[in-house]
Structures are given as structure tokens and as C-alpha cells.
Design a protein around this motif. Structure first.
Motif, PDB file in Angstrom:
ATOM      1  N   CYS B 277       0.857  -1.183   0.000  1.00  0.00           N
ATOM      2  CA  CYS B 277       0.000   0.000   0.000  1.00  0.00           C
ATOM      3  C   CYS B 277       0.893   1.231   0.000  1.00  0.00           C
ATOM      4  CB  CYS B 277      -0.915   0.010   1.225  1.00  0.00           C
ATOM      5  SG  CYS B 277      -1.700   1.625   1.476  1.00  0.00           S
ATOM      6  N   ARG B 279       0.453   4.059   1.029  1.00  0.00           N
ATOM      7  CA  ARG B 279       0.379   4.945   2.187  1.00  0.00           C
ATOM      8  C   ARG B 279       0.863   4.246   3.463  1.00  0.00           C
ATOM      9  NH1 ARG B 279      -4.793   8.633   3.229  1.00  0.00           N
ATOM     10  NH2 ARG B 279      -5.579   6.850   4.385  1.00  0.00           N
ATOM     11  N   CYS B 280       0.269   3.067   3.761  1.00  0.00           N
ATOM     12  CA  CYS B 280       0.641   2.447   5.039  1.00  0.00           C
ATOM     13  C   CYS B 280       1.611   1.278   4.861  1.00  0.00           C
ATOM     14  CB  CYS B 280      -0.610   1.985   5.794  1.00  0.00           C
ATOM     15  SG  CYS B 280      -1.377   0.544   5.024  1.00  0.00           S
ATOM     16  N   GLN B 294      -8.564  -0.610  -2.606  1.00  0.00           N
ATOM     17  CA  GLN B 294      -8.757   0.091  -1.341  1.00  0.00           C
ATOM     18  C   GLN B 294      -8.040  -0.731  -0.278  1.00  0.00           C
ATOM     19  OE1 GLN B 294     -12.680   0.282   0.497  1.00  0.00           O
ATOM     20  NE2 GLN B 294     -12.427   2.492   0.623  1.00  0.00           N
ATOM     21  N   CYS B 298      -5.721   0.852   5.865  1.00  0.00           N
ATOM     22  CA  CYS B 298      -5.856   2.295   6.069  1.00  0.00           C
ATOM     23  C   CYS B 298      -6.949   2.914   5.216  1.00  0.00           C
ATOM     24  CB  CYS B 298      -4.525   2.993   5.828  1.00  0.00           C
ATOM     25  SG  CYS B 298      -4.013   3.006   4.098  1.00  0.00           S
ATOM     26  N   TYR B 300      -7.079   3.576   2.206  1.00  0.00           N
ATOM     27  CA  TYR B 300      -6.596   4.469   1.148  1.00  0.00           C
ATOM     28  C   TYR B 300      -7.022   3.923  -0.213  1.00  0.00           C
ATOM     29  CZ  TYR B 300      -3.150   7.009  -1.717  1.00  0.00           C
ATOM     30  OH  TYR B 300      -2.519   7.786  -2.649  1.00  0.00           O
ATOM     31  N   ASP B 301      -7.580   4.773  -1.081  1.00  0.00           N
ATOM     32  CA  ASP B 301      -7.965   4.354  -2.431  1.00  0.00           C
ATOM     33  C   ASP B 301      -6.822   4.654  -3.388  1.00  0.00           C
ATOM     34  OD1 ASP B 301     -10.956   3.630  -2.515  1.00  0.00           O
ATOM     35  OD2 ASP B 301     -10.857   5.411  -1.215  1.00  0.00           O
ATOM     36  N   ASP B 309      -2.901   7.987  -6.295  1.00  0.00           N
ATOM     37  CA  ASP B 309      -4.195   8.201  -5.652  1.00  0.00           C
ATOM     38  C   ASP B 309      -5.305   7.940  -6.664  1.00  0.00           C
ATOM     39  OD1 ASP B 309      -6.413   9.121  -4.343  1.00  0.00           O
ATOM     40  OD2 ASP B 309      -5.363  10.827  -3.424  1.00  0.00           O
TER      41      ASP B 309
END
Lengths: 151, 473
Positions: B277, B279-280, B294, B298, B300-301, B309
């Protein structure tokens, strides 16, 4: 092994009695379908003065299938590769049962006089033959002297 | 799938001995929706799925027509048809005008039966009655002809068997071969191979490429259109027999597949099934077809392809499918250019490969959709028919993603310029709608039917627009 077809016996007899100038083809004493061949390098070619050994084998369905022929002596030629395999149409798709051992060997001798770099088997040789014919011919002479003379 | 259904009904009609022409002439009273599919989907082509017997009958009709109008034997007619791609009117026109049939004169009869001849193949001498020859006049003994045919047939050659004389190009007609062939099993083999050669030389016929499938497809026009075998369900291109590949053309897709077979070891590290991912950094395995991801952890999409993103993918700025070449590349070093070339190939290959994987994953989604429908119906929330649209949606998704997959080889080989920009714009639009559709199908319990139907409509419109442009080229 099945009996030797009349056609092979006849061809062998004729090869012995009326040999083609510059070519000798002798059947192996243990296998009448296997021939020891020697072709002399044609005059006015870089192979002049050389004696080239070949092997020729008549497969089971000869003359309906082409004989298998290969150079044993190393030769620098655009249509003959490192293993001595020959790129010649009559040995492949242009084979006709009406052709004979003698016509095949004559065609191979003619190939030595007229190399065809546009239909190559040995790519590096063909390339040099096209871009620098003089150097290619020098190489062919050198190989002839080194591998096809003496012995 | 709608094309598949269309073909089924073609088959039904061809069975009762009226061709597709009759079927479409009397189409008014047929299902009008069927006709709309034909008109709307540019990939669709009218074709019949025939059995060997049907094709034999079909070919024999051409042979009969030709032999009647040119007054030649059926065997001569067959040779002419095979040599001229079965264009009956052309052949009739040509030979009527010339008033002769070159190369098809009657075979010479050995003049004197008491004469002895020597066969130049076996070098034996026999009475002249043992000799046969083609119109070229080269005579050989019957035994040699038979052996010659046996060797050729054992190599899979049938209609291309020629005279034995050196440099003679005259071909042996079927009856000449069959009359001289002694062994019955070889006669059968010869006839099988000859049939294969006839079908292959016929521009409107093609063997179904499915494994062990006996079906022969007949198209109305020899174009690169989609065929779905009504027996083994193999989906293929009529023109080249490979998997169907619009908008990429036959030669390009062959180049692409060869390139992928050669180069893909390099690309293998990329096709690992997991990514982190963005982000995380939770490790994520892709288990569905949709590329709108997704993160479970977290929420996040993001986009599976570019890891960007997802927000930027929903809008008109969907550019994930487009390859951005370095404009200054000509001035760079050789290594940099090689790196750029590989980068470009990998960009297209990754997307090609990813959509192929998505297709497979979406097949699993279809299975789970079926289970879900079953549960719904059992629990009394609606009847089975109420949930049919979900199956239609899954089928449509597969169709759209398939086309999308085959846009990548096309784009890879396209020259840079306004056409490519337009194509990549359409491709991006299609891709965006497909990912929306996939997302909605996977979560079909929470989206309403109208929304999904609307999404289906948009995706299919994008697909047909892109294809129409291609077919009109």
C-alpha cells in the motif's frame, strides 16, 4: 535391412564405371547407403587446389526423399555452416526423384564456384562476403590451404 | 455473451438447410434485439459453424457449378478452385474469355503398347502400359508414382503433390493420386489432407482452433472479426485464428506475442502478485479484477497499476494507461535509449499482463456473484430473474476488459502523433469506465441496479466507439 533397391545399385555401378571429373563417391564397405565423397575445389574459385571430404547418406525412401549430404572438411563458404551443413534448394524443397547422386554432387561443386551470400546459412561469412568480398575470398583461400590441402 | 448467442441461432438456421442470407432476409419477424447487436457491435460478424459434412456439401456445390459451366471433369474443377481461392465467377470469367484451360490438357497416352520404357526414377524397364504421366508429359512407372505419393502423404502433403520430374511444377489432381495409390489407409489420409487443403485455400472458411474441435466456421466476409465456436466456445479471430485481438490487427498482435514470448523473462519480476500500500505499506495481494484498490488497513484508495491516488483516476485526467515518453531521448546515450525502450515496452506489457490477470480474477468474481445471487434468492430477497442483470454486467465487463487488453499491443506499435493521442485518450476513457464497472460489480449489494445498468451502458459505448474508429480505418 531390406534389399538394396535396383536404383541404388545402378547408380553406384555408374559412379564407379564413369566417375564425374573432380568428384569421387565410394560406398562404405559396411553400408551401401553411405558414401565417402571427395570433391576437388573448382578452378578459378578460392577453393581451387583443395580436396573436400563429404559424407552422403541415402535415406530409406530414397529417391523419393533427398540424400543427406554434409561437408566433413572445414570450409569458408556463405552457404555451408560450421557443422558442414549445406544450404542447397535441391537438397530440400526442390528435390525431385529424377535427380541422382551425381547431379547432387555436381550441384555442390557448382555451389563452390558460385557462392550465394543472399541465401546464407553461415551468417557471419555471408555478411563479410557481401560487404568485403575481397577479404572473404582471402579467408576462403586461407581455410582451403589450412584444412583442405595435404592429407 | 451476446455474440455467442447470435452464433448459436445462426447454427440452428443453417442446420435446416437455409443459409444465413435467408435468415437475415426474413429477419423482420426475428428477435429485433438480435439485429441491434449485429449493428451496434463492430466486432460482430455473421458466421456459420459447420460440421465436416456440411462443408463437404458446400465445396461440392462449387465444384459442380464450375464443372457444369466450364464443361470440365469435377477433378479439373477442384484443381482450378484450389488454385484460385474458390472464386467461381472469376474462374469462369477467366477461362471463358481465354476459351482454353492451360495446363489442364489430357494426360498423354503412351503411343505404342508393345514399346518398352525405362523409368528414370527406379531405372527399371517395363512395358509402356505400366507408365503414367501428368499433362506435362513426364512418364514414370506406376510403382514409382505410388511410392512418391506415399512419401509425400506421410509428410502431410496432399494437393501440393507434384510431378516427379526436376523443376516441373505440374500438380497431381486428386483422381490421378487416388487411382495410383495402393494402400487403403493412405487413401483415407490423402482425402483428409486434401479436405484440409481445400478448407485452408477457401477465404471464407477456417477450422476452429479449439483443441480437437471439428467445427469449421464460415464467415460472410474474410475480415479480422470475432468468432466464438458454438461447440467448444473458443473465441478467435476469423482472419488469423489467434485469440481475438481488436483493436490490434493480425500482424501486430503476432509481433507483440512473439516479443512477449522473447522478452517477458525481464518483465517477470514485475508480475509478482503483491504490492505494498503506497500509504501504510501494508502488503496487498490483488484478488479481484478491479484496479481501483482500497487498502483494508488504512482505507486508502489507489490505482494498482501506477500506485497513485485513485482520485486522479476518476476524472477526465485518467492517464494511467498512457506512456509518457522522454521527449529528449534522441540526444541521450545508447544505454539511456535502450533503458527507455525497455521502459516503454514494460509499461505496455505490464498493463497487457495485468488486464489478462484481471480477466481471470473476474471469472472468479462471476462465480461469487452466482453464489451471491443464489443466497439472495434463497433468502427471499427478489427472484432469480431480478438478479440477472448482475450476470449480464459480469459478461459485459469481461468483454470490455478483453478489448482493453488488446488495445495495449496496438498502442505500443503506434507512431507518436495526434492519432496515437486520440487513441490513448479513448483507451483511458474505456479503462476508467471499466474499473468503475468492476468496482460496482464487486460491491453489487450496495449499489443500486439503475446505477450499474448506467455504468454498463457507458462502458459498452466507450468500447464500441474505440472499435468503430478502428474498423473504419
Amino acid at each position: 535391412m531390406t534389399a538394396l533397391p535396383r536404383r541404388i545399385i545402378k547408380e553406384t555401378q555408374r559412379l564407379m564405371q564413369e566417375p564425374v571429373p573432380g568428384i569421387s563417391a565410394v560406398p562404405d564397405e559396411n553400408n551401401a547407403r553411405y558414401f565417402h565423397v571427395i570433391v576437388t575445389g573448382p578452378e578459378d574459385s578460392p577453393f581451387e587446389g583443395g580436396l573436400f571430404k563429404l559424407e552422403l547418406f541415402l535415406p530409406e525412401d530414397y529417391p523419393m526423399s533427398a540424400p543427406k549430404v554434409r561437408f566433413i572438411t572445414k570450409i569458408y563458404h556463405p552457404n555451408i555452416d560450421r557443422l558442414g551443413r549445406i544450404c542447397l534448394d535441391i537438397l530440400k524443397d526442390k528435390w525431385s526423384p529424377a535427380l541422382q547422386i551425381r547431379t547432387v554432387l555436381l550441384s555442390i561443386q557448382a555451389l563452390l564456384s558460385a557462392p550465394n551470400p543472399d541465401d546464407p546459412l553461415a551468417n557471419d561469412v555471408a555478411e563479410l562476403w557481401k560487404v568485403n568480398e575481397a577479404e572473404a575470398i582471402r579467408n576462403a583461400r586461407e581455410w582451403t590451404r589450412r584444412y583442405a590441402m595435404d592429407n | 455473451m451476446s455474440t455467442g448467442d447470435g452464433c448459436h441461432s445462426d447454427m440452428d438456421y443453417s442446420d435446416d438447410d437455409c443459409g444465413y442470407a435467408d435468415y437475415y432476409n426474413t429477419a423482420e419477424d426475428c428477435d429485433s434485439e438480435q439485429i441491434n447487436v449485429v449493428k451496434a457491435d463492430p466486432e460482430y460478424t455473421v458466421c456459420d459453424y459447420l460440421r465436416v459434412e456440411d462443408v463437404e456439401r458446400l465445396l461440392n456445390e462449387s465444384v459442380e457449378t464450375l464443372s457444369n459451366s466450364l464443361q470440365v471433369t469435377p477433378n479439373v474443377a477442384k484443381v482450378l478452385l484450389h488454385a484460385h481461392q474458390w472464386a467461381v465467377p472469376d474462374i469462369i470469367g477467366k477461362y471463358r474469355a481465354e476459351d482454353s484451360l492451360p495446363g489442364l490438357a489430357v494426360a498423354p497416352e503412351p503411343a505404342d503398347n508393345s514399346r518398352f520404357l525405362r523409368c528414370s526414377v527406379c531405372l527399371s524397364t517395363y512395358g509402356a502400359e505400366h507408365f503414367r504421366g501428368l499433362p506435362c508429359g513426364h512418364l514414370f512407372c506406376k510403382l514409382c508414382w505410388a511410392t512418391h505419393f506415399e512419401v509425400q502423404i506421410s509428410q502431410g502433403i496432399a494437393l501440393d503433390i507434384g510431378c516427379m520430374a526436376q523443376d516441373c511444377k505440374v500438380l497431381a489432381p486428386e483422381d490421378f493420386v487416388l487411382n495410383l495409390l495402393a494402400r487403403p489407409n493412405l487413401r483415407d489420409k490423402y482425402q483428409q489432407f486434401a479436405f484440409r487443403d481445400y478448407v485452408k485455400s477457401h477465404p471464407l472458411l477456417r477450422f476452429c482452433p479449439g483443441a480437437n474441435c471439428q467445427i469449421i466456421v464460415r464467415a460472410k466476409e474474410a475480415r479480422a472479426k470475432r468468432c466464438v465456436c458454438n461447440t467448444c466456445q473458443t473465441d478467435f479471430c476469423f482472419e488469423c485464428g489467434l485469440n481475438y485481438h481488436a483493436p490490434t490487427d493480425c500482424t501486430t498482435v503476432k509481433r507483440w506475442l512473439t516479443k512477449c514470448a522473447d522478452d517477458s523473462e525481464t518483465a517477470n519480476y514485475i508480475s509478482a502478485h503483491t504490492k505494498d500500500c503506497p500509504r501504510c505499506h501494508m502488503c496487498i495481494e490483488k484478488n479481484g479484477g478491479c484496479n481501483h484498490m482500497q487498502c483494508y488497513s488504512c482505507k486508502y484508495d489507489f490505482c494498482w497499476m501506477c500506485l497513485g491516488d485513485w482520485k486522479s483516476h476518476g476524472s477526465d485526467y485518467y492517464e494511467c494507461s498512457r506512456y509518457k515518453a522522454n521527449p529528449n531521448i534522441v540526444n541521450e546515450s545508447e544505454q539511456a535509449q535502450a533503458r527507455e525502450a525497455l521502459k516503454k515496452y514494460l509499461h505496455y506489457y505490464e498493463r497487457w499482463e495485468n488486464h489478462s490477470k484481471s480477466l481471470k480474477l473476474e471469472k472468479q468474481t462471476l462465480q461469487s456473484v452466482k453464489t451471491r445471487i443464489h443466497l439472495k434468492v434463497m433468502n427471499g430477497s427478489g427472484t432469480w430473474i431480478d438478479w440477472q442483470y448482475l450476470l449480464d454486467a459480469a459478461a459485459l465487463l469481461a468483454k470490455c476488459r478483453y478489448t482493453l487488453q488488446y488495445t495495449y499491443p496496438y498502442a505500443y506499435y503506434m507512431e507518436a502523433g495526434p492519432r496515437k493521442e486520440l487513441f490513448e485518450y479513448q483507451q483511458a476513457q474505456l479503462e476508467a469506465e471499466i474499473e468503475n464497472l468492476s468496482w460496482k460489480i464487486e460491491r453489487a449489494e450496495t449499489t443500486d441496479r439503475g446505477d450499474l445498468m448506467n455504468q454498463m451502458d457507458i462502458a459498452e459505448k466507450r468500447r464500441t466507439t474505440l472499435l468503430k474508429d478502428f474498423f473504419e480505418l
